[in-house]
Design a protein around this motif. Structure first.
Motif, mmCIF file in Angstrom:
data_model
loop_
_atom_site.group_PDB
_atom_site.id
_atom_site.type_symbol
_atom_site.label_atom_id
_atom_site.label_comp_id
_atom_site.label_asym_id
_atom_site.label_seq_id
_atom_site.Cartn_x
_atom_site.Cartn_y
_atom_site.Cartn_z
ATOM 1 N N THR A 1 43.575 24.146 36.648
ATOM 2 C CA THR A 1 44.253 23.767 37.887
ATOM 3 C C THR A 1 45.552 23.055 37.563
ATOM 4 O O THR A 1 45.675 22.387 36.530
ATOM 5 N N TYR B 1 49.119 23.583 45.201
ATOM 6 C CA TYR B 1 48.046 23.435 44.224
ATOM 7 C C TYR B 1 47.502 24.823 43.867
ATOM 8 O O TYR B 1 47.262 25.647 44.754
ATOM 9 N N LYS C 1 44.789 27.261 41.239
ATOM 10 C CA LYS C 1 43.657 27.354 40.320
ATOM 11 C C LYS C 1 43.660 28.761 39.739
ATOM 12 O O LYS C 1 43.656 29.750 40.469
#
Length: 936
Positions: free
Chosen positions: A507, A534, A536
C-alpha cells in the motif's frame, strides 16, 4: 584494366555459384542460438521511432482519429519516461538533440532533450493546410529536412525572415543573416541567396555558396548548382562542373576535366569523355571501364547483375531472375532480390562476392541488422544470428544511434523497445549501482524486490519517483502505473509505502496540493483533484486492486468568492459549466466563453447532456459536444432571421433527419465575423451556432472579438436572448431606473431592466448597474443558475416546450445516433415521466458499447452511461436494471475487466478503480453517479 571479360571465366563462376546455391542449407550462415530479447520499454505505442544519439525517441500514444487535429505524439527517453508532447503540441526532433515545437501564431521554440524550454517562440515555421480538411496542418520546421549529417551540433533556424544556426544548447551560434541555409555535412553547409522563398518554406531560383561552422563564407563565388560535401569533396557548377575541397578551393585532379558523380570514401565515380571512370581519392585514374556501375565498398555492382573487383574480375553473378540492388549494411553487403515476376529467396553477398545469408524477404531493420518476416532472428552483416525477438519489426530502415530497437509485439500489436544486441540487466544492481538513479527504499518480498527510486536530473526538476517490482526472473512491473502524474513529467512523491503482514500486497499514497492537469497510466492528460489518493497493489500480478480518495477543498478564497461557491457547485452539478471554466472563477469571462456557457445552458434546459462523452484529456469540451441538442433545435426552431434551418452544405445548419444521409460532422456558416478563423475550429463553430440561434451579436457587423472581456450590459442582453429562446416574455414595464442609466447603451436597456425584473442579474450595489464593467466567471455562472432556478419558465419547473415530440425523438434516435455508430435497442423500461432504453452501440472497428439512454416525456434525452467505463469499449453487459420508488434514481450492475479511471464532472476529480463487478446508481435527471460500489 580489361574492357572485355572472358566468357569462360564468367560461365565457370556462375556454375560454381549455382552449385553452392543448391547445397547451402538455409541456416548455414547462422551461429549459436540466442535467447529472445526482453522488452526494456514495454509495448504500448501505436508507432515508435528509433532513438537518436541523444537518447530520445518520438512515439505515438494513441491512434489518429479521422478528422482529428489532436496530436497523439510525444517524446520518451531511454527509460520510457515522457519528456515532451502527448498534449496536442506539434513538434519535430532535430538532429542536434533539440525538440522544436509550434506555439501560438505558428512560431516555434526549442526545448532540450529533457523537455526544458530553451528559447522563446520566435522561430518561423511553414505549414500546409489540406483544403478539404483545413484542420489537418502539416508543419515544416523551416529546414528540418536539411539538418545535415547529424555530426554537427548546429542546425538551421529562421527568425524574422533570415536564416542561421542554433546549437544543442539553444544558442544562436550563427546569427540569422542569410537568405537561406541547409544543414552541415562534414562541417560545411550550403547557403542560398537571391532566391524565392515560398510560403511552404521551399527556396528556389537561387544561387549557392558554402559556409563553415564558424559562419565564414567559403571562396567559391556564386554557384549555379552545389551539392553537399561527401568524403571531403563537393560537386559544384559555375558554368562547368567542378570539385571543391573543404576550403572551397577547386581540386585539380590528374585526369583533367570531368563530372564528379559520387564517392564512397574508397573511390570516386566520375563522368569523363562520354563515359564513366573510376578514380582513387586523389583523383588518379584507376579504370576507364565503368558501364552502368554502382560503388560497393572496394568492389562494384555492374548492371545490377554482377559484382566485380577493381581489376574488373567478376566475383559474383546473380542467378537467373535475380537482381542486385544498392548496398546495405553500411555498404558492407549487397542485397540480391528476385525480380517481381519470380519467386525465390533473397541473398546477402559481401564485397568479396561471398554469400553470407539467404532467406525469404530479408529486411534491413537497422544499420547492419537484418530480419525476415518468417523468422524471429536478427542477423549481422556476416550472416551471424545475434538475437531473437518476440514480435515484428518495421520494414523501414532505421539507423541505430543507441542499442534500443523498436519492436512490434505480435501479442498486443503495440510497439515497444528491446535492448540490442544484449538484453538489459534485469536486476536491482541496474538501479542500486548506477549514478543515473537515486534509490530511496528497497523492500524484499516473496515475489521479487520493490524499489522506490527516481532518476537523477529528472526533466523539469523534481524527483519523478517510481515504485517498481523487479521479479526474480528479471521482469519489472511498475506499481506506479495507476498513479496520476503531477504534470506531464513527474509522479508525485509516494508516501506511507507499506508491505502487508502476509507479504502479498503493498500500500502507498500520493497527494496533490491543487487541482491540475496530469496523466495517468501512460494515457493522455486528465484533471486530478487536490487531495490524497491511496493505492493497494497485488504483488503477484502487479495490479492495483484498491483505491481510495480523500479530497482537499479546491474552492478556496483565492479562486472563488465565498458567496459564489454554493451556486457554482449547483451549476456544475446541473451540467452547464464547461470544464474549461472550472478554474479561477474570479477572472473576467470572455465573449467566446460566455457564448459557450449559453449554449451549454440551453442544452440543459431543453433536456440534453452537453458533455455526451467524458474525454480523458484536458479541454474535454473542445470537440463540440452539443450535436444532439443542436440537431434537435434546428429541426424545431427558426434561425435568427426566422428562416428554417437547412442542410449544413447549403445553409446555416442541418436538420435532425439529415443525419442518416450526411457526414455527421456539424458545420455551421453564415457569420461575417472576420476574427473567427479555422485555427480555432471549436470557437468558430460554437460562435457561429450561437449567432444563428440569435443568442449573440458582434461588436460590429464583421468583428466578434471572441477573446475580449464581456461587459455587464452585454451579459444582460445575452441572458435575456437565452431566456426568450424558450420562454415568452414581455420586456419589463417599469419606471425604475439605475442611477447610472445614462451609461447604459440604448440597445441594451430593455434587456438590462428585464433581467433585473426577473431577479437574475441586479446591480452592483448602491443602485448602480455599471454596464461597461467586466463580468467575472463566477458572476456569469451564478446568473445562469438563477435563470434556471428562479425564472418562471425553466427545466426545473418542467414547463419548457420540448423541441421534439417524445415518441419522434425516441424512434429517430436509433437511426440517427451521433458519429459512426449504430444503436440496437434491446429492452425498454416505461415510467411516468420517461422511458429508459438499454442496448448496444456498435462502432466501426471497435467492440460494442453497452448503453442506457433515458428519453424524457417533457423533452430531451440523456446518456446515463457517459460517465461509466462500461460504455467505453467494453463488452460487459449492463444487468439488473431497476428504478427506485420515486423514479429518480436508476441502479444497474456491470463487470469491468480492467483497472479503470472515472472522471467526476461535479468536482473535476478523477479516481482509479480496480477491475471487478460494480453496482452503479445514477440520478436520472442529471446523469450524475450517486453510488459506485464494488460487489466483487
Amino acid at each position: 584494366m580489361k574492357k572485355v571479360f572472358e566468357m569462360t571465366r564468367l560461365i565457370c563462376l556462375t556454375l560454381c555459384f549455382l552449385l553452392v546455391w543448391v547445397t547451402i542449407p538455409s541456416n548455414a550462415f547462422t551461429k549459436e542460438e540466442k535467447s529472445k530479447l526482453p522488452y526494456v520499454i514495454e509495448p504500448q505505442y501505436h508507432s515508435a521511432e528509433e532513438f537518436n544519439k541523444y537518447g530520445i525517441a518520438r512515439v505515438q500514444l494513441a491512434p489518429v482519429e479521422v478528422l482529428s487535429d489532436e496530436s497523439v505524439y510525444g517524446v520518451i527517453n531511454l527509460k520510457g519516461e515522457k519528456v515532451f508532447g502527448f498534449d496536442g503540441t506539434k513538434f519535430a526532433l532535430r538532429k542536434n538533440g533539440l525538440i522544436m515545437a509550434v506555439g501560438e501564431n505558428d512560431k516555434a521554440a526549442f526545448f532540450s532533450k529533457d523537455g526544458e524550454q530553451l528559447t522563446e517562440y520566435v522561430y518561423e515555421t511553414f505549414k500546409r493546410v489540406q483544403p478539404k480538411t483545413p484542420h489537418f496542418v502539416t508543419y515544416h520546421y523551416v529546414t528540418d529536412f536539411f539538418d545535415g549529417d547529424g555530426e554537427s551540433e548546429l542546425i538551421p533556424i529562421c527568425r524574422d525572415g533570415k536564416f542561421g544556426f542554433i546549437n544543442s544548447k539553444g544558442e544562436e551560434s550563427i546569427a540569422p543573416t542569410f537568405d537561406y541555409v541547409f544543414g552541415f555535412y562534414e562541417g560545411i553547409s550550403r547557403i542560398g541567396y537571391d532566391g524565392v522563398l515560398s510560403e511552404y518554406g521551399t527556396y528556389t531560383q537561387c544561387k549557392f555558396g558554402y559556409i563553415n561552422e564558424k559562419g565564414e563564407v567559403l571562396p567559391t563565388g556564386e554557384l549555379w548548382e552545389a551539392w553537399d560535401y561527401s568524403n571531403g569533396y563537393a560537386r559544384i557548377a559555375d558554368g562547368q562542373y567542378k570539385v571543391v575541397d573543404k576550403n572551397g578551393s577547386e581540386v585539380q585532379f590528374p585526369i583533367g576535366s570531368f563530372e564528379f558523380l559520387e564517392t564512397n570514401g574508397n573511390f570516386i565515380l566520375a563522368g569523363h569523355d562520354g563515359g564513366n571512370v573510376v578514380l582513387d581519392m586523389n583523383g588518379n585514374l584507376l579504370s576507364d571501364w565503368a558501364p552502368n556501375i554502382q560503388l560497393f565498398g572496394k568492389s562494384f555492382i555492374i548492371w545490377q547483375k554482377q559484382i566485380a573487383d577493381i581489376n574488373g574480375n567478376i566475383i559474383y553473378t546473380a542467378p537467373e531472375g535475380m537482381r542486385i540492388i544498392s548496398p546495405v549494411g553500411n555498404g558492407n553487403v549487397a542485397r540480391i532480390t528476385p525480380d517481381p515476376s519470380t519467386v525465390s529467396e533473397d541473398v546477402l553477398v559481401n564485397q568479396d562476392g561471398e554469400v553470407v545469408l539467404q532467406a525469404n524477404d530479408i529486411k534491413e531493420v537497422a544499420e547492419g541488422i537484418f530480419w525476415t518476416p518468417d523468422s524471429t532472428s536478427l542477423f549481422d552483416v556476416n550472416g551471424n544470428k545475434i538475437a531473437e525477438v518476440e514480435g515484428a519489426l518495421d520494414i523501414g530502415y532505421r539507423k541505430l544511434s543507441c542499442k534500443l530497437l523498436p519492436i512490434l509485439s505480435a501479442e498486443t500489436n503495440k510497439w515497444g523497445y528491446v535492448e540490442f544486441p544484449e538484453a538489459a540487466n534485469p536486476f536491482i544492481s541496474e538501479y542500486t549501482e548506477s549514478s543515473v538513479y537515486h534509490v530511496e527504499k528497497i523492500i524484499p518480498t516473496d515475489y521479487g524486490t520493490v524499489l522506490y527510486f527516481w532518476p537523477v536530473g529528472a526533466p523539469h526538476g523534481g524527483k519523478s519517483p517510481h515504485l517498481t517490482l523487479i521479479k526474480d526472473d528479471g521482469s519489472k512491473i511498475s506499481l506506479s502505473e495507476p498513479v496520476s502524474r503531477e504534470d506531464l513529467w513527474h509522479h508525485p512523491e509516494h508516501e506511507n509505502i507499506t508491505l502487508s503482514e502476509d507479504g502479498k500486497t503493498l500500500t502507498f499514497s500520493v497527494s496533490f496540493d491543487e487541482r491540475s492537469a496530469g496523466s495517468i497510466a501512460g494515457r493522455p492528460i486528465v484533471l486530478h483533484d487536490a487531495g490524497t489518493y491511496y493505492y493497494k497493489a497485488d504483488l503477484e500480478t502487479g495490479v492495483c486492486i484498491e483505491t481510495r480518495f480523500e479530497p482537499h477543498d479546491t474552492m478556496g478564497e483565492d479562486v472563488i468568492s465565498a458567496w459564489a461557491k454554493p451556486e457554482i457547485e449547483s451549476a456544475i452539478n446541473l451540467g452547464f459549466v464547461p470544464i474549461t471554466l472550472r478554474e479561477n472563477y474570479k477572472r473576467n469571462i470572455t465573449r467566446a466563453e460566455f457564448a459557450k456557457m449559453a449554449m451549454y445552458f440551453l442544452s440543459v434546459q431543453y433536456g440534453y447532456q452537453p458533455e455526451h462523452i467524458i474525454r480523458t484529456y484536458y479541454n474535454m469540451d473542445k470537440d463540440f459536444p452539443l450535436e444532439d441538442f443542436i440537431s434537435a433545435y434546428c429541426t424545431a426552431k427558426k434561425d435568427r432571421n426566422r428562416n428554417d434551418f437547412i442542410k449544413n452544405t447549403t445553409g446555416e445548419a442541418w436538420k435532425y433527419e439529415d443525419k442518416k444521409v450526411t457526414d455527421p460532422v456539424f458545420e455551421i456558416s453564415g457569420t461575417d465575423f472576420s476574427d473567427l478563423n479555422s485555427e480555432n475550429i471549436f470557437d468558430m463553430q460554437l460562435i457561429g451556432v450561437a449567432y444563428n440561434f440569435g443568442i449573440i451579436n458582434g461588436i460590429s457587423e464583421t468583428v466578434f472579438n471572441p477573446n475580449g472581456d464581456i461587459t455587464r450590459q452585454e451579459a444582460a442582453a445575452m441572458l435575456m436572448r437565452v431566456y426568450k429562446n424558450y420562454a415568452a416574455y414581455q420586456n419589463a414595464d417599469t419606471e425604475y431606473l439605475f442611477s447610472d442609466d445614462v451609461e447604459i447603451s440604448e440597445w441594451a436597456k430593455e434587456d438590462v431592466y428585464s433581467i433585473n425584473d426577473l431577479g437574475v442579474m441586479r446591480g452592483v450595489g448602491g443602485d448602480i448597474f455599471a454596464p461597461l464593467e467586466g463580468y467575472t466567471v463566477e458572476q456569469a455562472i451564478a446568473t445562469f443558475l438563477r435563470l434556471y432556478e428562479s425564472a418562471p419558465v425553466s427545466r426545473k419547473n418542467k414547463n419548457i416546450e420540448p423541441l421534439l415530440d417524445f415518441e419522434y425523438e425516441k424512434e429517430n434516435f436509433y437511426v440517427n445516433i451521433p458519429g459512426t455508430s449504430s444503436f440496437f435497442p434491446e429492452k425498454e423500461y416505461e415510467f411516468s415521466a420517461y422511458t429508459v432504453v438499454s442496448g448496444t452501440c456498435q462502432r466501426y472497428h471497435r467492440r460494442p458499447d453497452h448503453k442506457l439512454y433515458v428519453f424524457y416525456k417533457y423533452g430531451g434525452k440523456r446518456d446515463l452511461t457517459s460517465f461509466v467505463p462500461v460504455a467505453q469499449d467494453n463488452t460487459s453487459l449492463i444487468e439488473n436494471i431497476n428504478i427506485n420508488a420515486d423514479e429518480n434514481v436508476i441502479r444497474f450492475v456491470t463487470e469491468i475487466a480492467d483497472t479503470f479511471c472515472l472522471y467526476n464532472k461535479l468536482n473535476g476529480m478523477k479516481k482509479v478503480y480496480p477491475a471487478g463487478e460494480y453496482m452503479f446508481e445514477c440520478d436520472i435527471e442529471t446523469g450524475n453517479i450517486l453510488l459506485l460500489e464494488r460487489i466483487k
